[in-house]
Design a protein around this motif. Structure first.
Motif, PDB file in Angstrom:
ATOM      1  N   PHE A 168      -3.382   0.578   3.490  1.00 36.32           N
ATOM      2  CA  PHE A 168      -4.208  -0.511   2.970  1.00 36.32           C
ATOM      3  C   PHE A 168      -5.605  -0.498   3.591  1.00 36.32           C
ATOM      4  O   PHE A 168      -5.829   0.079   4.664  1.00 36.32           O
ATOM      5  N   GLN A 169      -6.505  -1.201   2.947  1.00 36.76           N
ATOM      6  CA  GLN A 169      -7.873  -1.340   3.468  1.00 36.76           C
ATOM      7  C   GLN A 169      -7.866  -2.007   4.840  1.00 36.76           C
ATOM      8  O   GLN A 169      -8.637  -1.641   5.727  1.00 36.76           O
ATOM      9  N   MET A 185      -5.330   7.406  -4.498  1.00 41.91           N
ATOM     10  CA  MET A 185      -6.233   6.616  -3.666  1.00 41.91           C
ATOM     11  C   MET A 185      -7.248   5.837  -4.505  1.00 41.91           C
ATOM     12  O   MET A 185      -8.080   6.440  -5.189  1.00 41.91           O
ATOM     13  N   ALA A 186      -7.160   4.513  -4.435  1.00 45.65           N
ATOM     14  CA  ALA A 186      -8.219   3.692  -5.037  1.00 45.65           C
ATOM     15  C   ALA A 186      -9.389   3.675  -4.061  1.00 45.65           C
ATOM     16  O   ALA A 186      -9.195   3.533  -2.849  1.00 45.65           O
ATOM     17  N   THR A 187     -10.608   3.853  -4.574  1.00 47.96           N
ATOM     18  CA  THR A 187     -11.763   3.882  -3.676  1.00 47.96           C
ATOM     19  C   THR A 187     -13.038   3.463  -4.387  1.00 47.96           C
ATOM     20  O   THR A 187     -13.163   3.614  -5.605  1.00 47.96           O
ATOM     21  N   ASP A 237      -4.929   2.094  -0.905  1.00 50.02           N
ATOM     22  CA  ASP A 237      -5.798   1.172  -1.647  1.00 50.02           C
ATOM     23  C   ASP A 237      -7.064   0.908  -0.835  1.00 50.02           C
ATOM     24  O   ASP A 237      -7.045   0.129   0.108  1.00 50.02           O
ATOM     25  N   GLU A 238      -8.125   1.588  -1.174  1.00 49.63           N
ATOM     26  CA  GLU A 238      -9.420   1.500  -0.500  1.00 49.63           C
ATOM     27  C   GLU A 238      -9.302   1.691   1.018  1.00 49.63           C
ATOM     28  O   GLU A 238      -9.753   0.855   1.800  1.00 49.63           O
ATOM     29  N   PRO A 239      -8.717   2.823   1.437  1.00 45.13           N
ATOM     30  CA  PRO A 239      -8.445   3.032   2.868  1.00 45.13           C
ATOM     31  C   PRO A 239      -9.701   3.126   3.725  1.00 45.13           C
ATOM     32  O   PRO A 239      -9.629   2.927   4.931  1.00 45.13           O
ATOM     33  N   LYS A 245      -7.376  -1.730 -10.595  1.00 55.43           N
ATOM     34  CA  LYS A 245      -7.003  -0.572  -9.772  1.00 55.43           C
ATOM     35  C   LYS A 245      -5.806  -0.896  -8.878  1.00 55.43           C
ATOM     36  O   LYS A 245      -4.840  -0.148  -8.811  1.00 55.43           O
ATOM     37  N   SER A 246      -5.901  -2.020  -8.158  1.00 51.79           N
ATOM     38  CA  SER A 246      -4.808  -2.365  -7.236  1.00 51.79           C
ATOM     39  C   SER A 246      -3.520  -2.646  -8.000  1.00 51.79           C
ATOM     40  O   SER A 246      -2.438  -2.221  -7.577  1.00 51.79           O
TER      41      SER A 246
END
Ligand SMILES: Nc1ncnc2c1ncn2[C@@H]1O[C@H](COP(=O)(O)OP(=O)(O)O)[C@@H](O)[C@H]1O
Ligand SMILES: [Mg+2]
Length: 228
Positions: free
Chosen positions: A85-86, A192-194, A162-164, A41-42
């Motif tokens: 970013f996360q 959005m990756a989650t 990315d996984e916020p 994903k990233s």
């Protein structure tokens, strides 16, 4: 606005993180990227802003071909893309205002315009009254609001996250999602990756599932699906 054709990515250690990705994302879409850890994903989203280069294949973002884009032109691409970013990645020695203004100062905007733009985005994320505070004085949710403000202060057409909500509690995660919804409603594309199943299943958007460096499902209004 994003087109990937047969994109392949092999890291120097031999790991293949993208194994023939084809996708097209239009202006204004909201796309969730889901899938197990290590799925790619990233890597998939880093290739969209040239944080990682593809090994082969074609990537076109905002009309720019990222395969042939010269390194000296990468800052030009980045100015058109907001990234969240996360772990927030705020500058610890700068206050809230300065963290957001930084993105504008590097492109030499006038002080008056900077002030207006920064205060407008801080208002949007609900932090106008904390402009002088430092990142360590803020909660995780507030820090993520600052990072979102920073990502949109240049009015990019595309925001990549990315996984916020990966470091945030459920309630704070919903508040952060509402901000992304507001940004998207103004026409900005969101990718959005989650891992947040509840959010994906509640605020329905396009869902792209990545597994083993491949897109295994791509569904408008889809659910999270995958177990784990
Ligand atoms: N900089 C890197 N160098 C080598 N391998 C990497 C690098 N970044 C990611 N990988 C590997 O590529 C695969 C996909 O990683 P990543 O894109 O981070 O997946 P995800 O975000 O879905 O967890 C994993 O096997 C990971 O270990
Ligand atoms: Mg990741």
């Amino acid at each position: 606005m994003i087109e990937m054709t047969n994109v392949y990515k092999k890291y120097p250690n031999g790991i293949v993180a993208a194994n023939g990705i084809d996708v097209a994302i239009k202006q204004g879409e909201f796309v969730y990227v889901v899938g197990p850890s290590g799925a790619g994903k990233s890597t998939f989203i880093k290739m969209m802003y040239r944080e990682e280069r593809s090994t082969s294949g074609t990537i076109v973002v905002n009309g720019m071909n990222l395969a042939t884009l010269k390194n000296k032109n990468v800052p030009y691409l980045r100015r058109q893309i907001g990234v969240v970013f996360q772990d927030f990645k705020l500058l610890p020695r700068l206050n809230v205002y300065e963290n957001v203004a930084f993105a504008l100062e590097v492109i030499e905007e006038s002080p008056k315009i900077i002030r207006k733009k920064v205060m407008d985005v801080l208002e949007l994320v609900g932090l106008k009254n904390k402009a002088r505070m430092f990142p360590t004085e803020l909660s995780g949710g507030e820090q993520q609001r600052v990072s979102i403000a920073r990502s949109i202060v240049n009015t990019p057409k595309l925001v990549i996250a990315d996984e916020p909500t990966g470091n945030l509690d459920p309630e704070t995660s919903w508040e952060i999602m509402n901000i992304f919804e507001e940004i998207n409603s103004r026409g900005t594309t969101i990718v959005m990756a989650t891992h947040n199943r509840e959010i994906v299943n509640t605020i329905r958007h396009r869902v792209i599932v990545v597994e083993g460096g491949l897109i295994t499902r791509d569904e408008y209004g889809g659910d999270y699906g995958y177990e784990g």
